[in-house]
Structure formats: structure tokens, C-alpha cells
Design a protein around this motif. Sequence first.
Motif, PDB file in Angstrom:
ATOM      1  N   PRO A   1     -36.862 -14.494 -60.720  1.00 19.73           N
ATOM      2  CA  PRO A   1     -36.962 -15.998 -61.019  1.00 19.73           C
ATOM      3  C   PRO A   1     -35.820 -16.800 -60.650  1.00 19.73           C
ATOM      4  CG  PRO A   1     -37.222 -14.515 -62.914  1.00 19.73           C
ATOM      5  CD  PRO A   1     -37.062 -13.582 -61.978  1.00 19.73           C
ATOM      6  N   ALA A   2     -35.935 -17.940 -60.272  1.00 24.21           N
ATOM      7  CA  ALA A   2     -34.684 -18.821 -60.097  1.00 24.21           C
ATOM      8  C   ALA A   2     -33.602 -18.826 -60.834  1.00 24.21           C
ATOM      9  CB  ALA A   2     -35.443 -20.390 -59.460  1.00 24.21           C
ATOM     10  N   THR A   3     -33.988 -18.615 -62.196  1.00 25.67           N
ATOM     11  CA  THR A   3     -32.735 -18.471 -63.121  1.00 25.67           C
ATOM     12  C   THR A   3     -32.083 -17.081 -63.167  1.00 25.67           C
ATOM     13  OG1 THR A   3     -34.395 -17.688 -64.652  1.00 25.67           O
ATOM     14  CG2 THR A   3     -34.173 -20.048 -64.731  1.00 25.67           C
ATOM     15  N   ASP A   4     -32.514 -16.296 -62.292  1.00 23.37           N
ATOM     16  CA  ASP A   4     -32.060 -14.875 -62.140  1.00 23.37           C
ATOM     17  C   ASP A   4     -31.460 -14.730 -60.924  1.00 23.37           C
ATOM     18  OD1 ASP A   4     -30.995 -12.665 -62.992  1.00 23.37           O
ATOM     19  OD2 ASP A   4     -33.135 -11.756 -63.619  1.00 23.37           O
ATOM     20  N   ASN A   5     -30.096 -15.094 -60.771  1.00 23.45           N
ATOM     21  CA  ASN A   5     -29.248 -14.904 -59.559  1.00 23.45           C
ATOM     22  C   ASN A   5     -28.116 -14.168 -59.796  1.00 23.45           C
ATOM     23  OD1 ASN A   5     -28.042 -15.417 -57.007  1.00 23.45           O
ATOM     24  ND2 ASN A   5     -28.364 -17.392 -56.959  1.00 23.45           N
ATOM     25  N   PRO A   6     -28.378 -12.948 -59.492  1.00 25.06           N
ATOM     26  CA  PRO A   6     -27.257 -11.765 -59.970  1.00 25.06           C
ATOM     27  C   PRO A   6     -25.896 -11.947 -58.897  1.00 25.06           C
ATOM     28  CG  PRO A   6     -28.973 -10.694 -58.988  1.00 25.06           C
ATOM     29  CD  PRO A   6     -29.372 -12.185 -59.140  1.00 25.06           C
ATOM     30  N   LEU A   7     -26.461 -12.609 -57.872  1.00 28.08           N
ATOM     31  CA  LEU A   7     -25.440 -12.706 -56.543  1.00 28.08           C
ATOM     32  C   LEU A   7     -24.438 -14.212 -56.654  1.00 28.08           C
ATOM     33  CD1 LEU A   7     -27.323 -10.890 -53.819  1.00 28.08           C
ATOM     34  CD2 LEU A   7     -25.203 -10.058 -55.046  1.00 28.08           C
ATOM     35  N   GLY A   8     -25.321 -15.372 -57.345  1.00 27.78           N
ATOM     36  CA  GLY A   8     -24.803 -16.350 -57.242  1.00 27.78           C
ATOM     37  C   GLY A   8     -24.732 -17.081 -55.914  1.00 27.78           C
ATOM     38  N   LEU A   9     -25.598 -16.703 -54.949  1.00 28.86           N
ATOM     39  CA  LEU A   9     -25.879 -16.973 -53.670  1.00 28.86           C
ATOM     40  C   LEU A   9     -26.678 -18.244 -53.726  1.00 28.86           C
ATOM     41  CD1 LEU A   9     -25.618 -13.789 -51.763  1.00 28.86           C
ATOM     42  CD2 LEU A   9     -23.657 -15.288 -52.109  1.00 28.86           C
TER      43      LEU A   9
END
Length: 247
Positions: free
Chosen positions: A82-90
Motif C-alpha cells: 500500500p502507498a501508506t506502507d513505505n519501509p524504505l522512505g523512497l
Amino acid sequence: MTEIRHLPRAPTRAQTLLAGSGIGAHRHDDHQIVYAAKGVLAITTDRGSWIAPATRAIWVPAGTVHAHHAHGELELHLVGLPATDNPLGLTEPSVLTVAPLLRELVLAYTGAPHEDSPERQRLRAVLLDQLRAAPQQPVHLPAPADPRLKALCAILHADPADNRTLATLGAQIGASDRTLTRLCKAELGMSFPQWRTQLRLYHALVLLADRTPVTTVAHTCGWSSTSAFIDVFRRAFGHTPGTHHHR
């Protein structure tokens, strides 16, 4: 890119792409991890190309218009997030190192039934933990916008072994080496020698995917010797071109 398809959800699945085939330009509202367990994968956007052998994966942020291309027969594994789940912050595409554990997690997650079971949730949590720890790799071939730089890059795309100096190439396209040096830094984010090395590595991966002999690859891509090519390839990808097909 034309006829851009919009896919609200980024799929999670495994699939095979034949050599030379691909997936046309599209975007989705989710992030996606794209991993080729076999073959060499190239992803192209209007910002350039990212290429990944089996020791690398490509992070594609939500909303990015991109196309896939297979070099060699491709065993493709896609993980949608999901767009809300960005573990890399990229917020830009990036190539990531795939350690053995992350590789097995991606294979298991894309191959398992996709119901939302507690087991699958735990698998996904570990996968995200491993993604956070995955080093980024500069395997990006930026695309220029300036017509003079486009002309320069086209010459080298056509013949990566072209060893002419920037001044000599500039004379052919009507631009000084000083101007081209400035444009490389401004538009490509790297020096001309760095970009040419990236281009040669890109072409080397494509040739290796077609099982071209290492010595031929070194010569075709412009290295002065096979040993010089092996050294640059090992430093870029963590293994030698001779062992590339076994990974």
C-alpha cells in the motif's frame, strides 16, 4: 511512453516473461518490489532505466509510470505494498541488494496463497524488516533531456566500446567538453566517465543474459581487458560475470 495503463493495485504474484518481452507502460497506486530470480530485469521511466540481475530488486514507488523489459528468460516476482506502507522512505525508483534471506522471503511471499492469514502477515512483516536493511545500489542509467546530451548518449548506446574522449565526442555533436561536463552533472547527476561505466555495465548485463561469453562482453562493452571488466563487474554486483548465470 504512450497508452499508459492505470492499475489501482500493484499485483503480488510470480510470472514468467520470455526473453525480449515485457510489460508496457503503466502505473499503480501502490508501491511495488520487482525481483527477477532468473534473467535480467530492466525498468524504464522518463527519468532513465534501472537494471537488476538476480542479486538485485527494484523498488517502484506508487504513481511511477514504468515499463518492464526482460533480458533473457525472466522469472519475475512482484510484491505490491500500500502507498501508506513505505519501509524504505523512497520516492524514486531504486535498486536494492537482495541478500539470500530476502530472496527466499520474496519467493515464498509471491508463491504462497494470497489469503490474509496470520502466517502470511508474519511472513510479510519479516520481508519488510529485511527490506529496511537492504542497501541501495547505484545501478541507474539516467536519461538526459538536453538535445546535445541526448545526442552524446545515443552515440554511446549504439556503441558502448566507443572510447573517444568527451572533447572528441563533443566535436561531433557541436558541443564543448566543458558544456557536456556541466550537463552531465546537472542532468545525469554524475560525471561523464561514471555514466559511461554505468552504460557499459547495463549492456554487459544484457549480453550476459543472452549467455554471451565473458571475454566477448568485455570487448563489446569497451573494457581494455577481460580482467578489468571482471574487476568493475564484481565491485558493482558483488560477484563475477562468470558466476552470473548461477545466481
